[in-house]
Design an enzyme around this catalytic site. Structure first.
Site, PDB file in Angstrom:
ATOM      1  N   LYS A   1     -13.923   0.616  15.488  1.00 27.75           N
ATOM      2  CA  LYS A   1     -12.599   0.008  15.727  1.00 27.75           C
ATOM      3  C   LYS A   1     -12.172   0.178  17.173  1.00 27.75           C
ATOM      4  O   LYS A   1     -11.588  -0.719  17.779  1.00 27.75           O
ATOM      5  CB  LYS A   1     -11.545   0.632  14.800  1.00 27.75           C
TER       6      LYS A   1
ATOM      7  N   LYS B   1     -11.603  -3.340  18.864  1.00 20.58           N
ATOM      8  CA  LYS B   1     -10.207  -3.719  19.086  1.00 20.58           C
ATOM      9  C   LYS B   1      -9.719  -3.323  20.480  1.00 20.58           C
ATOM     10  O   LYS B   1      -8.525  -3.392  20.766  1.00 20.58           O
ATOM     11  CB  LYS B   1      -9.328  -3.105  17.995  1.00 20.58           C
TER      12      LYS B   1
ATOM     13  N   ASN C   1       0.855  -1.193   0.000  1.00 20.90           N
ATOM     14  CA  ASN C   1       0.000   0.000   0.000  1.00 20.90           C
ATOM     15  C   ASN C   1       0.890   1.243   0.000  1.00 20.90           C
ATOM     16  O   ASN C   1       2.112   1.140   0.005  1.00 20.90           O
ATOM     17  CB  ASN C   1      -0.955  -0.021   1.191  1.00 20.90           C
TER      18      ASN C   1
ATOM     19  N   PHE D   1      -4.834   3.238  14.499  1.00 18.16           N
ATOM     20  CA  PHE D   1      -5.070   4.269  13.482  1.00 18.16           C
ATOM     21  C   PHE D   1      -6.216   3.801  12.589  1.00 18.16           C
ATOM     22  O   PHE D   1      -6.448   2.588  12.456  1.00 18.16           O
ATOM     23  CB  PHE D   1      -3.811   4.492  12.639  1.00 18.16           C
TER      24      PHE D   1
ATOM     25  N   LYS E   1       8.814 -16.915 -11.227  1.00 19.52           N
ATOM     26  CA  LYS E   1       8.097 -15.748 -11.730  1.00 19.52           C
ATOM     27  C   LYS E   1       6.868 -16.203 -12.531  1.00 19.52           C
ATOM     28  O   LYS E   1       7.000 -17.086 -13.403  1.00 19.52           O
ATOM     29  CB  LYS E   1       9.044 -14.923 -12.608  1.00 19.52           C
TER      30      LYS E   1
ATOM     31  N   ASP F   1      -4.227  -6.403   4.786  1.00 18.61           N
ATOM     32  CA  ASP F   1      -5.292  -7.255   5.321  1.00 18.61           C
ATOM     33  C   ASP F   1      -5.250  -8.670   4.753  1.00 18.61           C
ATOM     34  O   ASP F   1      -5.736  -9.606   5.379  1.00 18.61           O
ATOM     35  CB  ASP F   1      -6.660  -6.619   5.029  1.00 18.61           C
TER      36      ASP F   1
HETATM   37  N1  CTP Z   1      -4.192  -3.417  11.808  1.00 21.90           N
HETATM   38  C1  CTP Z   1      -3.560  -4.503  12.380  1.00 21.90           C
HETATM   39  N2  CTP Z   1      -3.525  -5.702  11.739  1.00 21.90           N
HETATM   40  C2  CTP Z   1      -4.105  -5.862  10.541  1.00 21.90           C
HETATM   41  C3  CTP Z   1      -4.745  -4.763   9.937  1.00 21.90           C
HETATM   42  C4  CTP Z   1      -4.756  -3.556  10.593  1.00 21.90           C
HETATM   43  O1  CTP Z   1      -3.028  -4.358  13.478  1.00 21.90           O
HETATM   44  N3  CTP Z   1      -4.036  -7.042   9.949  1.00 21.90           N
HETATM   45  C5  CTP Z   1      -4.245  -2.154  12.549  1.00 21.90           C
HETATM   46  C6  CTP Z   1      -3.589  -0.978  11.862  1.00 21.90           C
HETATM   47  O2  CTP Z   1      -2.241  -0.848  12.250  1.00 21.90           O
HETATM   48  C7  CTP Z   1      -4.428   0.205  12.357  1.00 21.90           C
HETATM   49  C8  CTP Z   1      -5.798  -0.409  12.503  1.00 21.90           C
HETATM   50  O3  CTP Z   1      -5.603  -1.790  12.687  1.00 21.90           O
HETATM   51  O4  CTP Z   1      -3.997   0.652  13.618  1.00 21.90           O
HETATM   52  C9  CTP Z   1      -6.645  -0.189  11.308  1.00 21.90           C
HETATM   53  O5  CTP Z   1      -7.825  -0.896  11.476  1.00 21.90           O
HETATM   54  P1  CTP Z   1      -8.429  -1.876  10.368  1.00 21.90           P
HETATM   55  O6  CTP Z   1      -9.748  -2.312  10.859  1.00 21.90           O
HETATM   56  O7  CTP Z   1      -7.533  -2.964  10.051  1.00 21.90           O
HETATM   57  O8  CTP Z   1      -8.460  -0.967   9.184  1.00 21.90           O
HETATM   58  P2  CTP Z   1      -8.826  -1.395   7.808  1.00 21.90           P
HETATM   59  O9  CTP Z   1      -8.138  -2.648   7.420  1.00 21.90           O
HETATM   60  O10 CTP Z   1      -8.561  -0.219   6.969  1.00 21.90           O
HETATM   61  O11 CTP Z   1     -10.382  -1.596   8.045  1.00 21.90           O
HETATM   62  P3  CTP Z   1     -11.370  -2.725   7.559  1.00 21.90           P
HETATM   63  O12 CTP Z   1     -11.214  -3.833   8.549  1.00 21.90           O
HETATM   64  O13 CTP Z   1     -12.675  -2.048   7.672  1.00 21.90           O
HETATM   65  O14 CTP Z   1     -10.927  -3.094   6.227  1.00 21.90           O
END
Ligand code: CTP
Length: 397
Positions: free
Chosen positions: A334, A338, A206, A320, A285, A275
């Protein structure tokens, strides 16, 4: 208020680097007063420094223009920092033993402000037990050191003795000038993107630059904390004084963080953790054989979610959120889901906010408060985030 820094320059080939440092300190709006040893004036001229600071450069202790003022005592009275850059082995020895035989050493002895030394010398002079003992004597008295780095030295030897990088010296100046509100605290920060391999040459990632997380790590160090930065791939320089653990994938980040999370007082997840990762990584490759290509992805572990589940009563957990719609709604979800103490919500679509820039626009959301912060420099914002978290921790105790 403008901060006053006394810069002492001693006789070392690295003295030319002090010219750039002085110039940068002036541009950073510090009130800079410069003192040089007699030998420093053989490497660089006082007129060169004077042209940058627009102030007299001091060498001789008895060169007092005004008989009513004893310069070496008077000039340090309102100083915020006295730094010796570069510091030769000879001057370090004199400072360790309290010699006061020129303006620099006399003023250093008279100064009660924080003091900092950046040595530069031949590797054998640096490693000599006498120099090491002298440095330890000064460290025991609270003098800060920016250690020299290794490399090819002017004398032709290779080893430790090169003046530290200017960026590290500037970061240590920030450290010396910052009030310590995180002493004895351990702070863990994640930063940057993660990368998920597709095959040996490609990956999914990203746009995260890591700038926000690195700024928080730097600020936490300046506030006196023991800081660990777990970072995905970025082009950023490691903040001085911070322990950095490099990771690539979300799984590696998960392992690095969970491994040390129990011992932390504050955990700040500013990383943009991927994610999803590829179900299988191709050994070779992938060739463009068909019109379309599908990748099977599996969900990565949610690190923040797990940290929330394992959270110790004394710990402060900050996440964040970055969304393109319904930011506040999602951020609040969140916060609860969380088990975070605070979510920093990034206004991705606002000008000046987001991934790559040096500024951000955020809303900070806690269980019982929500505050908007307009356009801010990421470095400034880092302190604001930490200040709020420190207050939360204090109210928990
Ligand atoms: N985060 C994490 N582990 C992951 C993904 C995200 O610890 N696998 C943390 C990021 O560092 C950030 C927060 O979670 O602090 C963001 O929340 P998240 O819900 O993961 O955000 P998105 O992935 O953008 O949201 P969504 O689940 O709605 O896709």
């Amino acid at each position: 208020m403008t901060k006053k820094i006394i810069v002492g320059i001693t006789g070392s080939i690295a003295a030319f680097k002090a010219v750039q440092l002085v110039s940068d300190l002036v541009k950073l709006n510090y009130h800079v007063e410069v003192m040089m040893s007699e030998s420093a004036a053989k490497f660089i001229t006082p007129i060169c420094i004077q042209s940058l600071t627009k102030r007299k450069v001091y060498i001789d202790t008895f060169d007092d223009e005004n008989p009513a003022i004893i310069t070496h005592v008077d000039i340090v009275k309102d100083a915020n920092l006295f730094m010796v850059v570069p510091a030769s082995a000879h001057t370090i020895a004199k400072l360790a033993y309290g010699f006061a035989d020129n303006m620099l050493t006399s003023a250093f002895l008279a100064a009660t402000c924080p003091k900092m030394i950046a040595p530069a010398m031949n590797v054998h002079m640096y490693e000599n037990p006498i120099t090491q003992k002298n440095m330890q004597t000064l460290k025991d008295q609270g003098v800060l050191f920016v250690e020299p780095i290794s490399g090819l030295l002017a004398c032709g030897d290779v080893g430790q003795g090169k003046l530290a990088d200017e960026q590290d010296i500037l970061e240590m100046i920030d450290y010396a000038l910052t009030e310590k509100t995180l002493v004895g605290k351990k702070v863990l920060i994640s930063a940057g993107p993660t990368q998920e391999s597709i095959d040996p040459v490609r990956f999914i990632t990203n746009h995260s630059s890591g700038k926000m997380g690195y700024a928080i790590a730097k600020a936490a160090f300046c506030l006196g904390a023991e800081v660990t930065l777990v970072s995905g791939p970025t082009h950023l320089k490691k903040p001085y004084g911070v322990k950095k653990i490099d990771v690539i994938s979300a799984q590696q980040m998960y392992e690095a963080i969970i491994d040390i999370s129990n011992h932390q007082d504050y955990i700040i997840m500013s990383a943009a953790v991927g994610d999803y990762a590829c179900q299988t990584i191709a050994n070779d490759k992938i060739k463009k054989t068909g019109e379309n290509l599908s990748l099977e992805l599996h969900k990565n572990k949610d690190i923040l979610l797990e940290l929330g589940q394992r959270k110790k009563t004394h710990q402060i957990l900050c996440g964040f959120a970055m969304e393109t719609s319904d930011l506040i709604l999602h951020a609040k979800e969140k916060l609860t889901k969380k088990n975070c103490d605070m979510i920093v919500a990034n206004h991705l679509k606002t000008e000046g906010a987001g991934f790559q820039g040096n500024t951000n626009v955020v809303t900070m959301i806690t269980q019982d408060d929500m505050k908007d912060f307009g356009l801010m420099n990421k470095e400034e914002l880092a302190y604001v985030i930490l200040e709020i978290l420190i207050k939360m921790e204090e109210s928990k105790c």
